[in-house]
Structure formats: C-alpha cells, structure tokens
Enzyme design. Structure first.
Site, PDB file in Angstrom:
ATOM      1  CB  SER A  21       2.221  -8.300  23.200  1.00 48.50           C
ATOM      2  OG  SER A  21       0.882  -7.918  22.898  1.00 48.50           O
ATOM      3  CE  LYS A  89      -6.362 -11.825  15.421  1.00 49.09           C
ATOM      4  NZ  LYS A  89      -5.508 -12.843  16.047  1.00 49.09           N
ATOM      5  CG  ASP A  90      -6.470 -13.559  20.324  1.00 51.52           C
ATOM      6  OD1 ASP A  90      -6.350 -14.258  19.295  1.00 51.52           O
ATOM      7  OD2 ASP A  90      -5.725 -12.599  20.592  1.00 51.52           O
ATOM      8  NE  ARG A 137      -8.503 -16.740  10.071  1.00 43.18           N
ATOM      9  CZ  ARG A 137      -7.875 -15.770   9.418  1.00 43.18           C
ATOM     10  NH1 ARG A 137      -8.130 -15.542   8.141  1.00 43.18           N
ATOM     11  NH2 ARG A 137      -6.971 -15.026  10.025  1.00 43.18           N
ATOM     12  NE  ARG A 138      -3.975 -14.239   9.621  1.00 39.06           N
ATOM     13  CZ  ARG A 138      -3.610 -13.690  10.769  1.00 39.06           C
ATOM     14  NH1 ARG A 138      -2.600 -14.193  11.466  1.00 39.06           N
ATOM     15  NH2 ARG A 138      -4.256 -12.635  11.222  1.00 39.06           N
ATOM     16  NE  ARG A 155       2.869 -18.970  19.317  1.00 40.44           N
ATOM     17  CZ  ARG A 155       2.981 -19.220  20.618  1.00 40.44           C
ATOM     18  NH1 ARG A 155       3.349 -20.411  21.046  1.00 40.44           N
ATOM     19  NH2 ARG A 155       2.710 -18.288  21.500  1.00 40.44           N
ATOM     20  CB  VAL A 158       3.287  -7.563  15.546  1.00 32.89           C
ATOM     21  CG1 VAL A 158       3.480  -6.841  14.218  1.00 32.89           C
ATOM     22  CG2 VAL A 158       1.819  -7.910  15.751  1.00 32.89           C
ATOM     23  CB  THR A 160       8.918 -12.112  16.985  1.00 31.62           C
ATOM     24  OG1 THR A 160       9.504 -11.610  18.179  1.00 31.62           O
ATOM     25  CG2 THR A 160       9.544 -13.457  16.666  1.00 31.62           C
ATOM     26  NE  ARG A 161       2.998 -14.259  15.120  1.00 30.87           N
ATOM     27  CZ  ARG A 161       1.987 -15.113  15.103  1.00 30.87           C
ATOM     28  NH1 ARG A 161       1.348 -15.352  13.985  1.00 30.87           N
ATOM     29  NH2 ARG A 161       1.603 -15.721  16.204  1.00 30.87           N
ATOM     30  CB  CYS A 266      -9.664 -18.501  18.508  1.00 31.45           C
ATOM     31  SG  CYS A 266      -8.536 -19.018  19.815  1.00 31.45           S
TER      32      CYS A 266
END
Length: 335
Positions: A21, A89-90, A137-138, A155, A158, A160-161, A266
């Site tokens: 990515s 975090k992953d 979590r968010r 999904r 960055v 794409t979101r 995670c």
C-alpha cells in the site's frame, strides 16, 4: 582486509519487507533510508502481499489478529528479507519465536482524525450523518460520543476511505480492496499519523482528543522487526539500535502488555495510550461494548521508567478492567 573485500563489504545491502500500500511503502522507505544513512549500506525494498490486503469483509472477521503481519513475518523467517516494517497497532501482542522488534522509531501523532465533508467536525455532524470506519474501537467510541450517528463499516487503503467522503476526489487504485463506492459518506475516521505520513493532512477536519477517542495500542508507532541475529550483530545492528526511541518503546510496551493480558486482538474495541512523564509512565485504557452503550475507562501510573515496569503497568490496569467486567462487556478472552 583487502581492497576488494572492503569494497564488497561497503556495497553489501539489506532487504526491507513491506506491504504494497502507499502508506506502507511510505513508512518503509522512511525507515529504510534512516537505516541506510546510519549504517552506510544501501537497501532493497521487498513487497509482500498479505492476507489483509487481498481479503474483503470487515477487519473484525478476518481470522483474528495479525492479518497484515503474517506474510511479512514468514518472509523474515524464510530469509526473504532482513527486516520488516509494520504499523505497530497491526501486530499481535504476543511476539513469535525467532523474531524481535529491534526498533520503535519516534512515535508520530497518536490521535484519530475525522475527515468530514464541508469542514464538519464530530460536534457539527448532523443527526443521522454517516461516518465510515473499519475499526470496532473507533465505531464504539463514536457511538458513545454521538449515538445519533450512523456508523458504516468500510475497507480499503487510505485513499479509498477518503474517497468515500462526499465531495472528495476518487481514490487512487489500491489493488481493488474496498473500492467501488465513492462519495457516499459524510465523514470517515482514520489515524492522523497515516494521513500525515502521506501528506494528506488537508483532509482532516478535526483531530479527535484522546479524552473522546483513545487510540489503538501502538497507534502512531512503527515496529521494525527482524531475526535476533540481525539485531545482535548483523549489517545494520548498530543502525537499528540508533533508530530505537526508548520513550516510544516504554509507552507501547505498556499498551501492548495491557492488550495481551486482556487477550484482545488488534480489532477488539479496546483503546490504550501510554505517556512517559518525569520518571514514570501513565497508561489510560478504555474497553467498549461494540454498540458504544457501555465504556470502561481507567488509568494507572508507574513511578519507574523501565520496560519491566511498563509491562507490569499494562498487566495491572488490565486486571482492574477485567475485575470491573471488561471481558463480558467486550467479549474478550481474558479472565
């Protein structure tokens, strides 16, 4: 050493494994260049496709933790690369045999960021507004702060979101994961560190205060992983040691120790943030029900700034949360 042997040693290179990515490549290149500068050796980027990059569906349903890390770790163990760069975090909280986290560079901004249409913030989003995130979590903390919002599971990388936000330009190709819908949401929530690393800060309409949304354990931090012999005395051992930031390692050690004791992955609705202050470490944590209707938020301090003390702090805070019903609240394995 002969001149030819000396020349050969100077030209020796190291291989750095990464996901493909844009964010992963940016993070990996930054680390690789720092290691190259410190060691005097050139590097080669090795792209590894991971399960998280090719599987569709909610992250919480992709077979537990480490969907972005497993393939990179196999490449390390098989000798396909010398080091791998992860978003910390992953990574699963349990470190596998045969690999070590040799460096945690200086941490970036830990906060989550709201990217809203027309400059909207969390407070100004209208009732019924749609907000996209792939993180339980968010989602839980958003629902707790604004139960009138509609949270949409999304999904993709960055670009794409961001493309899901109304009025934003179509996203760049990210390999097809999560694409197909554009401009259908009022806002998305992403890690501010990733947006900053990609130079996309202009999309941020609000940095979410940790008092409202605690970040994921390890958020904003990178992990440089390798085989033990690479860290102990390999070509870039000294460079890895130089890259490691002790305050960052202290904070994330506390966060990941808490996650491990909770036996939470995670993708669990758990937030944690360690901060180093004076001669100690402070750890804040939240465990949420997935619908955001109930949150357990606690904090503890350690008066010692050592890795052992940070790890113990994480366990102690996790024990407090478990005693208060965290496992039942969030469906965690820890007891």
């Amino acid at each position: 050493m002969s001149q030819s042997a000396s020349t050969s040693a100077a030209q020796a290179s190291f291989r750095v494994g990464t996901r493909g990515s844009a964010l992963a490549l940016t993070q990996t290149t930054t680390v690789a260049e720092a290691l190259a500068e410190a060691s005097g050796h050139p590097y080669e980027i090795v792209r590894v496709k991971t399960e998280g990059d090719v599987t569709t569906g909610p992250l919480s349903q992709l077979g537990g933790t480490g969907v972005f890390a497993a393939a990179l770790r196999l490449a390390l163990l098989d000798g396909g690369c010398d080091v791998a760069v992860h978003s910390l975090k992953d990574l699963p909280s349990v470190q596998p045999e045969g690999l070590v986290i040799a460096a945690t560079p200086v941490r970036a901004d830990v906060r989550d960021a709201l990217c809203g249409r027309d400059g909207l913030t969390l407070a100004t989003l209208p009732a019924g507004a749609t907000v996209g995130t792939g993180s339980p979590r968010r989602a839980a903390q958003l629902r707790a702060a604004r139960p009138d919002l509609v949270i949409v599971d999304i999904r993709g990388n960055v670009g794409t979101r961001l493309g899901r936000v109304a009025g934003n330009a179509p996203a760049a190709d990210d390999g097809g994961v999560g694409r197909g819908v554009q401009g259908d949401l009022d806002a998305v929530v992403l890690a501010s560190a990733g947006l900053t690393r990609l130079g996309l800060e202009s999309h941020i309409t609000e940095y979410l205060d940790p008092a409202i949304m605690l970040p994921a354990p390890g958020q904003g931090s990178l992990a440089v992983e390798c085989r033990p012999e690479t860290a102990a005395g390999g070509l870039i051992a000294a460079a890895l040691a130089e890259l490691d930031d002790f305050d960052t390692r202290l904070a994330v050690t506390a966060e990941r120790s808490l996650l491990s004791r909770l036996e939470a992955g995670c993708a669990a609705p758990v937030g944690a943030l360690g901060t180093v202050h004076g001669g100690g470490v402070r750890l804040e944590a939240v465990v949420c029900s997935t619908d955001g209707s109930s949150l357990l938020r606690r904090s503890l301090d350690s008066t010692e700034a050592t890795l052992d003390a940070a790890a113990a702090l994480g366990v102690r805070l996790a024990e407090e949360l478990l005693a208060d019903g965290a496992a039942e609240l969030a469906g965690l394995a820890g007891r």
